[in-house]
Scaffold this motif. Structure first.
Motif, PDB file in Angstrom:
ATOM      1  N   ASN A   1      30.014  -9.904  -2.721  1.00  0.00           N
ATOM      2  CA  ASN A   1      28.555  -9.786  -2.608  1.00  0.00           C
ATOM      3  C   ASN A   1      28.154  -8.432  -2.041  1.00  0.00           C
ATOM      4  O   ASN A   1      27.081  -7.915  -2.355  1.00  0.00           O
ATOM      5  N   ARG A   2      29.021  -7.809  -1.249  1.00  0.00           N
ATOM      6  CA  ARG A   2      28.733  -6.459  -0.734  1.00  0.00           C
ATOM      7  C   ARG A   2      28.833  -5.424  -1.859  1.00  0.00           C
ATOM      8  O   ARG A   2      28.092  -4.450  -1.888  1.00  0.00           O
ATOM      9  N   VAL A   3      29.746  -5.623  -2.805  1.00  0.00           N
ATOM     10  CA  VAL A   3      29.855  -4.733  -3.972  1.00  0.00           C
ATOM     11  C   VAL A   3      28.586  -4.850  -4.809  1.00  0.00           C
ATOM     12  O   VAL A   3      28.039  -3.837  -5.257  1.00  0.00           O
TER      13      VAL A   3
ATOM     14  N   LEU B   1      34.476  -5.897 -10.869  1.00  0.00           N
ATOM     15  CA  LEU B   1      33.910  -5.988  -9.526  1.00  0.00           C
ATOM     16  C   LEU B   1      34.850  -6.622  -8.501  1.00  0.00           C
ATOM     17  O   LEU B   1      34.928  -6.131  -7.365  1.00  0.00           O
ATOM     18  N   PRO B   2      35.608  -7.674  -8.850  1.00  0.00           N
ATOM     19  CA  PRO B   2      36.571  -8.179  -7.868  1.00  0.00           C
ATOM     20  C   PRO B   2      37.624  -7.127  -7.477  1.00  0.00           C
ATOM     21  O   PRO B   2      38.031  -7.051  -6.319  1.00  0.00           O
ATOM     22  N   GLU B   3      38.045  -6.294  -8.437  1.00  0.00           N
ATOM     23  CA  GLU B   3      39.006  -5.231  -8.129  1.00  0.00           C
ATOM     24  C   GLU B   3      38.374  -4.179  -7.212  1.00  0.00           C
ATOM     25  O   GLU B   3      39.021  -3.670  -6.290  1.00  0.00           O
ATOM     26  N   VAL B   4      37.100  -3.860  -7.453  1.00  0.00           N
ATOM     27  CA  VAL B   4      36.384  -2.912  -6.588  1.00  0.00           C
ATOM     28  C   VAL B   4      36.326  -3.477  -5.170  1.00  0.00           C
ATOM     29  O   VAL B   4      36.606  -2.772  -4.191  1.00  0.00           O
ATOM     30  N   ALA B   5      35.961  -4.747  -5.062  1.00  0.00           N
ATOM     31  CA  ALA B   5      35.875  -5.395  -3.745  1.00  0.00           C
ATOM     32  C   ALA B   5      37.217  -5.326  -3.028  1.00  0.00           C
ATOM     33  O   ALA B   5      37.275  -5.008  -1.829  1.00  0.00           O
TER      34      ALA B   5
ATOM     35  N   GLN C   1      25.699  -5.545  -3.675  1.00  0.00           N
ATOM     36  CA  GLN C   1      24.669  -4.843  -2.900  1.00  0.00           C
ATOM     37  C   GLN C   1      24.789  -3.328  -3.086  1.00  0.00           C
ATOM     38  O   GLN C   1      23.781  -2.626  -3.212  1.00  0.00           O
ATOM     39  N   LEU C   2      26.014  -2.803  -3.115  1.00  0.00           N
ATOM     40  CA  LEU C   2      26.217  -1.371  -3.359  1.00  0.00           C
ATOM     41  C   LEU C   2      25.644  -0.966  -4.714  1.00  0.00           C
ATOM     42  O   LEU C   2      25.047   0.107  -4.843  1.00  0.00           O
ATOM     43  N   LEU C   3      25.815  -1.823  -5.708  1.00  0.00           N
ATOM     44  CA  LEU C   3      25.265  -1.553  -7.038  1.00  0.00           C
ATOM     45  C   LEU C   3      23.739  -1.582  -7.008  1.00  0.00           C
ATOM     46  O   LEU C   3      23.078  -0.701  -7.548  1.00  0.00           O
ATOM     47  N   ARG C   4      23.160  -2.597  -6.352  1.00  0.00           N
ATOM     48  CA  ARG C   4      21.700  -2.709  -6.261  1.00  0.00           C
ATOM     49  C   ARG C   4      21.100  -1.523  -5.512  1.00  0.00           C
ATOM     50  O   ARG C   4      20.033  -1.024  -5.867  1.00  0.00           O
ATOM     51  N   ASP C   5      21.806  -1.060  -4.477  1.00  0.00           N
ATOM     52  CA  ASP C   5      21.314   0.045  -3.659  1.00  0.00           C
ATOM     53  C   ASP C   5      21.545   1.418  -4.286  1.00  0.00           C
ATOM     54  O   ASP C   5      21.148   2.429  -3.716  1.00  0.00           O
ATOM     55  N   GLY C   6      22.245   1.462  -5.424  1.00  0.00           N
ATOM     56  CA  GLY C   6      22.508   2.742  -6.077  1.00  0.00           C
ATOM     57  C   GLY C   6      23.626   3.536  -5.437  1.00  0.00           C
ATOM     58  O   GLY C   6      23.749   4.738  -5.666  1.00  0.00           O
ATOM     59  N   GLN C   7      24.462   2.884  -4.640  1.00  0.00           N
ATOM     60  CA  GLN C   7      25.605   3.558  -4.032  1.00  0.00           C
ATOM     61  C   GLN C   7      26.757   3.683  -5.030  1.00  0.00           C
ATOM     62  O   GLN C   7      27.606   4.555  -4.897  1.00  0.00           O
TER      63      GLN C   7
END
Length: 107
Positions: free
Chosen positions: A18-20, A6-10, A22-28
């Motif tokens: 924290n936005r990453v 996740l840090p690499e994705v960010a 949120q993307l996971l929670r939102d199904g993006q």
């Protein structure tokens, strides 16, 4: 399949961690746990962010009752009629066909 924590994705998306989340929670985006660490397939990311059409495809498959593991398997399974995998088709701007196929899986 190359995966990113996740840090690499960010970092690649230029977003706070924290936005990453949120993307996971939102199904993006989708992530799976490997050795206790959440990872995201690198192919889910493009220069401008998340691959166009991926969030909609995830939503269609989730609404059809598919689990995260099943969605990941489907996205990375070769389909000679595409040709290639659904994620490659999404990356190649053939999202409409991928979404049509995902919708057909629900019936």
């Amino acid at each position: 399949m190359e995966v990113l924590n996740l840090p690499e994705v960010a970092e690649r998306l230029g977003l706070p961690i924290n936005r990453v989340h949120q993307l996971l929670r939102d199904g993006q985006l989708l992530a799976e746990r490997r050795n206790g660490v959440l990872v995201v397939p690198a192919q889910f990311l493009a220069a401008g962010g998340v691959v166009k059409g991926l969030p909609g495809t995830i939503t269609v498959l989730r609404d059809s009752g598919y689990s995260t593991e099943e969605i990941l398997r489907w996205l990375f399974t070769e389909d000679d009629t595409l040709p290639g995998t659904p994620i490659e088709a999404l990356r190649g701007d053939r999202g409409r066909e991928v979404k049509r196929r995902a919708q057909a899986l629900g019936f």
